[in-house]
Design an enzyme around this catalytic site. Structure first.
Site, PDB file in Angstrom:
ATOM      1  N   CYS A  31      36.746  47.956  33.666  1.00  0.00           N
ATOM      2  CA  CYS A  31      36.192  46.887  34.352  1.00  0.00           C
ATOM      3  C   CYS A  31      36.497  46.702  35.499  1.00  0.00           C
ATOM      4  O   CYS A  31      37.599  46.510  36.705  1.00  0.00           O
ATOM      5  CB  CYS A  31      36.789  45.816  34.079  1.00  0.00           C
ATOM      6  SG  CYS A  31      36.809  43.935  34.747  1.00  0.00           S
ATOM      7  N   CYS A  34      37.855  43.511  37.080  1.00  0.00           N
ATOM      8  CA  CYS A  34      39.485  43.362  36.811  1.00  0.00           C
ATOM      9  C   CYS A  34      40.209  43.939  37.516  1.00  0.00           C
ATOM     10  O   CYS A  34      41.580  43.157  37.940  1.00  0.00           O
ATOM     11  CB  CYS A  34      39.532  43.382  35.140  1.00  0.00           C
ATOM     12  SG  CYS A  34      38.175  43.076  33.813  1.00  0.00           S
TER      13      CYS A  34
END
Length: 106
Positions: A31, A34
């Site tokens: 991600c 993230c």
């Protein structure tokens, strides 16, 4: 004190039974957003160490807790107080916004 890794096995002890609020960052290695907020959360963790613990849970390695909480999109940050989720923020944001949001819900 930087962020703390939390697992399905340690979640109850590390988060639900914590004597201070815990912000759990649900994330995954693949991600991008993230990874973008990771350094900001590390800094916030040090700046607000006396008020909140910031924990990270990899949803690919730990599926039970994210499933129970209903994590569908990441990054998702959930603030737990006294063992209960009291606030959440979805998506990446600049450090100033993340810190401001966290301070407003603490």
């Amino acid at each position: 004190m930087s962020t703390k890794a939390v697992t399905d096995a340690s979640f109850a002890a590390d988060v639900l039974q914590s004597d201070k609020p815990v912000l759990v960052d649900f994330w995954a290695e693949w991600c991008g957003p993230c990874k973008m907020i990771g350094p900001a959360l590390e800094e916030i963790s040090e700046e607000l160490a006396d008020k909140v613990t910031i924990a990270k849970m990899d949803i690919m390695e730990n599926t039970d807790v994210p499933g129970q909480i209903g994590v569908q999109s990441i990054p998702l940050m959930v603030l737990f107080k006294d063992g209960k989720p009291v606030a959440q923020k979805l998506g990446a944001a600049p450090k100033s916004q993340l810190k401001g949001w966290l301070e407003s819900v603490l």
